[in-house]
Design a protein around this motif. Structure first.
Motif, PDB file in Angstrom:
ATOM      1  N   GLN A 153      -8.463  -4.152  -0.156  1.00  0.00           N
ATOM      2  CA  GLN A 153      -9.015  -5.573  -0.001  1.00  0.00           C
ATOM      3  C   GLN A 153     -10.079  -5.842  -0.847  1.00  0.00           C
ATOM      4  N   LYS A 154     -10.974  -4.645  -0.928  1.00  0.00           N
ATOM      5  CA  LYS A 154     -12.353  -4.969  -1.729  1.00  0.00           C
ATOM      6  C   LYS A 154     -11.869  -5.061  -3.339  1.00  0.00           C
ATOM      7  N   MET A 155     -11.118  -4.391  -3.855  1.00  0.00           N
ATOM      8  CA  MET A 155     -10.628  -4.314  -5.095  1.00  0.00           C
ATOM      9  C   MET A 155      -9.933  -5.633  -5.476  1.00  0.00           C
ATOM     10  N   VAL A 156      -9.152  -6.315  -4.610  1.00  0.00           N
ATOM     11  CA  VAL A 156      -8.567  -7.471  -4.901  1.00  0.00           C
ATOM     12  C   VAL A 156      -9.307  -8.643  -4.745  1.00  0.00           C
ATOM     13  N   TYR A 157     -10.272  -8.632  -3.827  1.00  0.00           N
ATOM     14  CA  TYR A 157     -11.261  -9.728  -3.664  1.00  0.00           C
ATOM     15  C   TYR A 157     -12.007  -9.885  -4.837  1.00  0.00           C
ATOM     16  N   GLN A 158     -12.317  -8.764  -5.684  1.00  0.00           N
ATOM     17  CA  GLN A 158     -12.994  -9.171  -6.744  1.00  0.00           C
ATOM     18  C   GLN A 158     -12.319  -9.915  -7.884  1.00  0.00           C
ATOM     19  N   GLN A 159     -11.222  -9.981  -7.590  1.00  0.00           N
ATOM     20  CA  GLN A 159     -10.164 -10.769  -8.551  1.00  0.00           C
ATOM     21  C   GLN A 159      -9.781 -12.091  -7.959  1.00  0.00           C
ATOM     22  N   LEU A 160     -10.164 -12.487  -6.823  1.00  0.00           N
ATOM     23  CA  LEU A 160      -9.829 -13.733  -6.215  1.00  0.00           C
ATOM     24  C   LEU A 160     -10.967 -14.869  -6.318  1.00  0.00           C
ATOM     25  N   ALA A 161     -10.526 -16.069  -6.159  1.00  0.00           N
ATOM     26  CA  ALA A 161     -11.537 -17.051  -5.976  1.00  0.00           C
ATOM     27  C   ALA A 161     -12.334 -17.064  -4.733  1.00  0.00           C
ATOM     28  N   SER A 162     -13.525 -17.451  -4.731  1.00  0.00           N
ATOM     29  CA  SER A 162     -14.155 -17.592  -3.680  1.00  0.00           C
ATOM     30  C   SER A 162     -13.866 -18.003  -2.273  1.00  0.00           C
ATOM     31  N   GLY A 163     -12.736 -19.110  -2.424  1.00  0.00           N
ATOM     32  CA  GLY A 163     -12.376 -19.738  -1.182  1.00  0.00           C
ATOM     33  C   GLY A 163     -11.199 -18.887  -0.647  1.00  0.00           C
ATOM     34  N   SER A 164     -10.519 -17.675  -1.327  1.00  0.00           N
ATOM     35  CA  SER A 164      -9.346 -17.151  -0.912  1.00  0.00           C
ATOM     36  C   SER A 164      -9.549 -16.182   0.380  1.00  0.00           C
ATOM     37  N   ARG A 165      -8.656 -16.064   1.003  1.00  0.00           N
ATOM     38  CA  ARG A 165      -8.767 -14.944   2.405  1.00  0.00           C
ATOM     39  C   ARG A 165      -7.689 -14.076   2.080  1.00  0.00           C
ATOM     40  N   ILE A 166      -7.993 -13.078   2.368  1.00  0.00           N
ATOM     41  CA  ILE A 166      -6.671 -12.003   2.679  1.00  0.00           C
ATOM     42  C   ILE A 166      -6.427 -11.837   4.207  1.00  0.00           C
ATOM     43  N   THR A 167      -5.306 -12.392   4.600  1.00  0.00           N
ATOM     44  CA  THR A 167      -4.894 -12.328   6.092  1.00  0.00           C
ATOM     45  C   THR A 167      -4.289 -11.029   6.406  1.00  0.00           C
ATOM     46  N   SER A 168      -3.437 -10.408   5.487  1.00  0.00           N
ATOM     47  CA  SER A 168      -2.795  -8.947   6.017  1.00  0.00           C
ATOM     48  C   SER A 168      -2.602  -8.406   4.860  1.00  0.00           C
ATOM     49  N   VAL A 169      -2.519  -6.970   5.129  1.00  0.00           N
ATOM     50  CA  VAL A 169      -2.327  -6.014   4.023  1.00  0.00           C
ATOM     51  C   VAL A 169      -1.066  -4.866   4.596  1.00  0.00           C
ATOM     52  N   LYS A 170      -0.303  -4.676   3.721  1.00  0.00           N
ATOM     53  CA  LYS A 170       0.943  -3.824   4.160  1.00  0.00           C
ATOM     54  C   LYS A 170       1.259  -3.083   2.834  1.00  0.00           C
ATOM     55  N   PRO A 171       1.202  -1.632   2.982  1.00  0.00           N
ATOM     56  CA  PRO A 171       1.146  -0.870   4.178  1.00  0.00           C
ATOM     57  C   PRO A 171      -0.499  -0.653   4.488  1.00  0.00           C
ATOM     58  N   GLU A 172      -0.795   0.003   5.389  1.00  0.00           N
ATOM     59  CA  GLU A 172      -2.205   0.165   5.699  1.00  0.00           C
ATOM     60  C   GLU A 172      -2.865   1.218   4.997  1.00  0.00           C
ATOM     61  N   LYS A 173      -2.147   2.018   4.179  1.00  0.00           N
ATOM     62  CA  LYS A 173      -3.039   2.955   2.890  1.00  0.00           C
ATOM     63  C   LYS A 173      -1.722   3.175   2.112  1.00  0.00           C
ATOM     64  N   LEU A 174      -2.253   3.597   0.914  1.00  0.00           N
ATOM     65  CA  LEU A 174      -1.393   3.918  -0.106  1.00  0.00           C
ATOM     66  C   LEU A 174      -1.931   5.601  -0.498  1.00  0.00           C
ATOM     67  N   GLU A 175      -0.807   6.178  -0.772  1.00  0.00           N
ATOM     68  CA  GLU A 175      -0.937   7.755  -1.102  1.00  0.00           C
ATOM     69  C   GLU A 175      -0.377   8.149  -2.309  1.00  0.00           C
ATOM     70  N   PHE A 176      -0.879   9.047  -2.898  1.00  0.00           N
ATOM     71  CA  PHE A 176      -0.362   9.607  -4.285  1.00  0.00           C
ATOM     72  C   PHE A 176      -0.562  11.118  -4.204  1.00  0.00           C
ATOM     73  N   TYR A 177       0.418  11.837  -4.927  1.00  0.00           N
ATOM     74  CA  TYR A 177       0.344  13.349  -5.004  1.00  0.00           C
ATOM     75  C   TYR A 177       0.286  13.920  -6.126  1.00  0.00           C
ATOM     76  N   TYR A 178      -0.510  15.052  -6.107  1.00  0.00           N
ATOM     77  CA  TYR A 178      -0.375  15.808  -7.528  1.00  0.00           C
ATOM     78  C   TYR A 178      -0.472  17.042  -7.400  1.00  0.00           C
ATOM     79  N   ASN A 179      -0.349  17.914  -8.606  1.00  0.00           N
ATOM     80  CA  ASN A 179      -0.720  19.355  -8.395  1.00  0.00           C
ATOM     81  C   ASN A 179      -1.215  19.738  -9.887  1.00  0.00           C
ATOM     82  N   TYR A 180      -1.634  20.809 -10.365  1.00  0.00           N
ATOM     83  CA  TYR A 180      -1.928  21.419 -11.474  1.00  0.00           C
ATOM     84  C   TYR A 180      -0.973  22.225 -12.263  1.00  0.00           C
TER      85      TYR A 180
END
Length: 325
Positions: free
Chosen positions: A115-142
């Motif tokens: 949300q914080k990252m997206v708010y940086q791109q939005l107009a001042s009057g815009s509001r985020i009312t829901s976010v799906k999913p609750e988290k994003l995950e990524f996987y990696y190895n070496y």
């Protein structure tokens, strides 16, 4: 040219057409007012926003998709939402590998951080009312990897009287990158669900591999070739009867010494078969434990690809002889 101008002048300034032009003017004007009013209303709309992991070290391999998607519902005036829909504001969000990699092969970005990252791109009057999913995950190895074979999955059924005689894969094995736990647990990869029916000629299907979360596959697609053959009912004569469990110094003679085996197989397979490809046995232990004038014989081994194999007879005459006789 003058004729065209005269025609337009008469058309536009005739009494009937004047009324039409006035009507269209007020219709357009009312449409503009309606559109302006509508766009000033407050609405909510869901947006699918791609999230990409950036700054991946050269010695690290991202084993999940490089881009995931977060769905956010944004509330604002219609005119503002239109700019989000057709502009470049919400085309992508980049997250830093270094910031969110936890050192255990996973990275987690919470909904609040997104949300914080997206708010940086939005107009001042815009509001985020829901976010799906609750988290994003990524996987990696070496660089931990493993090579595993491919198998098809799904429903592949040729026409009646045809069968699949052989399946070939190109490539027949895939390199996978994943955590050590996943590498240990994966011994085969399957294709996406295939669905083919009522074919008789060789079938070639280009398909993707079934995705496994946290596993990177190289390549992630294969070509599967299904070779077909015609089913035919055939028989092989002269299959010898072999004695098993014979004690030293004893031998078994059967009458007849050879039998016929009937079966169903592909025409091309049948052309390469011989009596030596089948094994028919008589068990000495069974004969001794259940004495009778005839003994049972059994079809013990048949070549791969054979079905409904059966013997021409199930019992034969026999004679047990001592080798010293």
């Amino acid at each position: 040219m003058n004729g065209i101008l005269q025609f337009l002048k008469k058309f536009l300034f005739s009494r009937a057409n004047k009324e039409f032009v006035v009507f269209m003017f007020f219709l357009a004007l009312s449409g503009i007012f309606w559109l302006q009013t509508t766009l000033n209303e407050v609405y909510e709309r869901e947006f699918a926003i791609p999230v990409s992991v950036t700054g991946i070290p050269k010695n690290a391999v991202l084993t999940s998709d490089e881009t995931d998607t977060v769905r956010m519902t944004i509330r604002d005036k219609g005119i503002t939402l239109l700019t989000y829909m057709y502009g470049d504001i919400l085309k992508k969000v980049n997250v830093s590998f270094k910031t969110y990699a936890k050192g255990n092969g996973t990275g987690v970005i919470s909904a609040a951080e997104l949300q914080k990252m997206v708010y940086q791109q939005l107009a001042s009057g815009s509001r985020i009312t829901s976010v799906k999913p609750e988290k994003l995950e990524f996987y990696y190895n070496y660089g931990a990897k493993k090579v595993v074979p491919v198998r098809w999955s799904g429903r592949v059924i040729p026409e009646e009287m045809f069968f699949i005689s052989r399946v070939a894969y190109q490539p027949d094995s895939i390199t996978i990158y994943a955590s050590h736990e996943k590498l240990d647990s994966i011994n085969v990869l399957y294709t996406e669900q295939l669905n083919y029916a009522n074919f008789r000629d060789t079938l070639r299907a280009k398909c993707e591999l079934a995705k496994i979360r946290g596993v990177k596959m190289i390549p992630d697609h294969v070509q599967v070739t299904f070779f077909t053959d015609v089913l035919t009912e055939e028989a092989i004569e002269g299959v010898p009867i072999k004695a098993i469990n014979m004690p030293v110094g004893k031998s078994l003679r059967t009458f007849p010494a050879k039998v016929t085996v009937s079966f169903v197989a592909g025409a091309s397979l049948y052309r390469n078969l011989s009596a030596n490809d089948f094994t028919v046995v008589a068990d000495y232990n069974e004969i001794i434990n259940h004495p009778a004038e005839k003994c049972h014989i059994y079809l013990k081994n048949v070549p791969r690809g054979i079905s409904r194999a059966r013997l021409s007879v199930s019992m034969v005459d026999y004679l047990i002889e001592s080798d010293s006789e």
